[in-house]
Write an enzyme that holds these catalytic residues in place. Sequence first.
Site, PDB file in Angstrom:
ATOM      1  N   LEU A  75       0.943  -1.045   0.160  1.00  0.00           N
ATOM      2  CA  LEU A  75      -0.024  -0.039  -0.183  1.00  0.00           C
ATOM      3  C   LEU A  75       0.723   1.174  -0.120  1.00  0.00           C
ATOM      4  O   LEU A  75       1.879   1.457   0.816  1.00  0.00           O
ATOM      5  CB  LEU A  75      -0.967  -0.097   1.162  1.00  0.00           C
TER       6      LEU A  75
ATOM      7  N   GLU B  96      -7.794   3.280   9.016  1.00  0.00           N
ATOM      8  CA  GLU B  96      -8.453   2.846   7.577  1.00  0.00           C
ATOM      9  C   GLU B  96      -8.296   1.081   7.558  1.00  0.00           C
ATOM     10  O   GLU B  96      -9.226   0.626   7.115  1.00  0.00           O
ATOM     11  CB  GLU B  96      -7.803   3.415   6.438  1.00  0.00           C
TER      12      GLU B  96
END
Length: 186
Positions: free
Chosen positions: A22, A29
Amino acid sequence: MLKFNLIAAASQNRGIGKNNTLPWKLKAEMNYFSKMTETTKSNSKKNVVIMGRRTWDSIPSKYQPLPNRINFILSKSKLDLEQFHDVCGFTSWNDIYDKLNDNKFKEEYEQIWIIGGSSIYKHALESKYFYRLYLTEIKKEFDCDTFFPTFSNVKEVSDPVVPQGIHEENGIEYEFKVYQNALFEE
Ligand SMILES: NC(=O)c1ccc[n+]([C@@H]2O[C@H](COP(=O)([O-])OP(=O)(O)OC[C@H]3O[C@@H](n4cnc5c(N)ncnc54)[C@H](OP(=O)(O)O)[C@@H]3O)[C@@H](O)[C@H]2O)c1
């Protein structure tokens, strides 16, 4: 009929990944992702999470498989997943559909979550089973090599379990959005 929920976090330039990881570190999140994909109404059932082989590889080994969920991994190769519990490898979407429609297996799972990457999301968005897209819209551009596919024919809906408003972590703002396939009435 099967119902696919997609869940993704994408930057302003639609990026979702870089170098098979990521591009951001957003702990709250990630917690949202876990809560959404793990929660079931029935204590005796789990949700299925469907991912591509690269997304599976991107999960640090200590977190494989994603806990409290039945992990489905799509790859053209037969993967050696013997060591894992609650993990199934598939070499085609048809095999996945057969498993999801199996009457005995249907008693074991509740929701189906599509968790990436690009071509997995694309297939799900184009399928008749596409129900909702839970999209975290990150209000910043990131340098990415993997992108969320374009989509249309959706309406924005609200889901009471989804936190409202703008959130901020590490100086990065984001918002949880829910889009529903316009062909679904409810
Ligand atoms: N931001 C987010 O929400 C999010 C979510 C998920 C992933 N990501 C990021 O996205 C990146 C990984 O995604 P990606 O798009 O590169 O890869 P991916 O979709 O996770 O995996 C691609 C692989 O899936 C297999 N596959 C796909 N379609 C298939 C089919 N029809 N039949 C058989 N196998 C099939 C193939 O595996 P084989 O090569 O083994 O044949 C293919 O190489 C990483 O950077 C990850 O961190 C981000």
